[in-house]
Design an enzyme around this catalytic site. Structure first.
Site, PDB file in Angstrom:
ATOM      1  N   ARG A  45       0.829  -1.211   0.000  1.00  0.00           N
ATOM      2  CA  ARG A  45       0.000   0.000   0.000  1.00  0.00           C
ATOM      3  C   ARG A  45       0.864   1.263   0.000  1.00  0.00           C
ATOM      4  NH1 ARG A  45      -3.417   2.541   4.654  1.00  0.00           N
ATOM      5  NH2 ARG A  45      -4.964   3.759   3.510  1.00  0.00           N
ATOM      6  N   HIS A  49       0.652   4.461  -2.461  1.00  0.00           N
ATOM      7  CA  HIS A  49       0.447   5.835  -1.980  1.00  0.00           C
ATOM      8  C   HIS A  49       1.624   6.733  -2.334  1.00  0.00           C
ATOM      9  CE1 HIS A  49      -3.012   5.222   1.134  1.00  0.00           C
ATOM     10  NE2 HIS A  49      -3.218   4.561   0.013  1.00  0.00           N
ATOM     11  N   ASN A  77      -3.152   8.417   5.201  1.00  0.00           N
ATOM     12  CA  ASN A  77      -1.909   7.743   5.606  1.00  0.00           C
ATOM     13  C   ASN A  77      -1.747   7.608   7.119  1.00  0.00           C
ATOM     14  OD1 ASN A  77      -0.996   7.511   2.911  1.00  0.00           O
ATOM     15  ND2 ASN A  77      -0.332   9.659   2.945  1.00  0.00           N
ATOM     16  N   HIS A 176      -6.284  -5.769  -2.146  1.00  0.00           N
ATOM     17  CA  HIS A 176      -7.166  -5.815  -0.977  1.00  0.00           C
ATOM     18  C   HIS A 176      -7.514  -7.256  -0.584  1.00  0.00           C
ATOM     19  CE1 HIS A 176      -8.631  -1.360  -1.405  1.00  0.00           C
ATOM     20  NE2 HIS A 176      -7.342  -1.465  -1.133  1.00  0.00           N
TER      21      HIS A 176
END
Ligand code: HEM
Length: 309
Positions: A45, A49, A77, A176
């Site tokens: 992740r 990001h 975050n 996910h």
């Protein structure tokens, strides 16, 4: 103009300047994931990001400076992003072996790959040569990262801005299948969906009651976490897509992929062919890892991933 960067990044970039770079990073990741598998989810992740905000330039790793809060502080975050200590550990070892040769942005790209290998046996070569950026701004994630309430069309447009296709968006959402979400990222689906339904009718009612038990309404400051994939929470696999077909996607942005005509068939294909999905996932990770990268004399090689030199 998007710089895909794929022409400038190279597999084996550190072969002569720091031959042990990739093995040092893999060791740090394996150690951390053995202790806590979902740290691997955190690292995958974190790479996403990083890449969606100012390109894959390790801007996500910079600490705030006085008067200038960084990306880390944005609610997308903070407090949920995790795994920073794994990057720091690898960086510290690489600085002692080959000072200022291996960028933080590359460490993050390798660490995401190593996590995918450890949690899903998905392996791929990572083109490297990214340089580290000098800027990180708290408000930029809002303009670039997709929020959890987006529908398929909005997600498609958001990924298209980064040069990623509809198929790549659906394929990458398969991340996910590991890790967790805080209740606050989906509790609207349980308690305050819309004017007619308090509960999202597209969610399996059994899942909704399980989630309500774990995520009481108005929990205040406490915000528990639940697995994104209840079936195989620590395995990066295509069970995520069968969950969507069973109306057991956790986030609005997950379930919309099966509920929308533009993406439902991609979900079906990814459910039916795990091998093909894994190959597409690897290719899409490489493509995501080349978004707007800095190369050659741009940026710098940070000594410490938390601050500019
Ligand atoms: C399609 C749009 C996406 C949206 C709206 C989205 C949103 C979210 C949200 C809300 C969470 C839970 C955060 C929390 O409450 O703790 C999450 C977790 C996660 N996301 Fe995404 N995400 C998207 C795409 C991606 C992509 C492309 C990747 C990587 C390739 C990714 C990897 C992950 C992982 C691994 C976790 C679990 C993190 C952990 O356990 O620490 N996501 N995402």
């Amino acid at each position: 103009m998007l710089n895909s960067g794929s022409a400038t990044l190279q597999v084996g970039f550190y072969r002569s300047t720091c031959p042990s770079a990739e093995s040092v990073i893999r060791k740090a990741v394996n150690k951390a994931v053995a202790r806590n598998p979902s740290i691997g989810a955190g690292l995958i992740r974190m790479h996403f990001h990083d890449c969606f905000v100012r390109g894959c330039d390790a801007s996500i790793l910079l600490d705030s400076t006085p008067g200038s809060p960084s990306e880390k502080e944005h609610p997308a975050n903070n407090p949920s992003l995790r795994g920073f200590e794994v990057i720091d550990e690898a960086k510290a070892e690489l600085e002692s072996l080959c000072p200022q040769k291996v960028s933080c942005a590359d460490i993050l790209a390798f660490a995401a790959r190593d996590s995918a290998y450890k949690l899903g046996s998905i392996n791929y070569a990572v083109p490297a040569g990214r340089r580290d950026g000098l800027v990180s701004l708290k408000d930029e994630p809002s303009q670039n990262l997709p929020p959890f309430f987006f529908n398929a069309q909005q997600l498609e447009a958001n990924f298209a801005r980064k040069g990623l296709s509809l198929d790549e968006m659906v394929t990458l959402s398969g991340a996910h299948s590991i890790g967790v979400s805080h209740c606050s990222s989906f509790s609207n689906r349980l308690y305050s969906f819309n004017a007619t339904h308090t509960q999202d009718p597209s969610m399996d009612t059994k899942l909704a009651s399980e989630l309500k038990a774990k995520c009481p309404n108005n929990v205040g400051a406490s915000d528990p976490t639940v697995p994104l994939d209840f079936v195989t929470p620590n395995k990066l696999d295509n069970k995520y897509y069968s969950n969507l077909k069973n109306h057991r996607g956790l986030l609005t942005s997950d379930q919309t992929l099966f509920n929308s005509p533009s993406t439902a068939n991609i979900v079906r294909r990814n459910t039916n062919n795990g091998g093909a999905w894994a190959n597409k996932f690897a290719a899409a990770m490489v493509k995501m890892g080349s978004i707007e990268v800095l190369t050659r004399s741009q940026g710098e090689i940070r000594r410490n991933c938390k601050m500019v030199n």
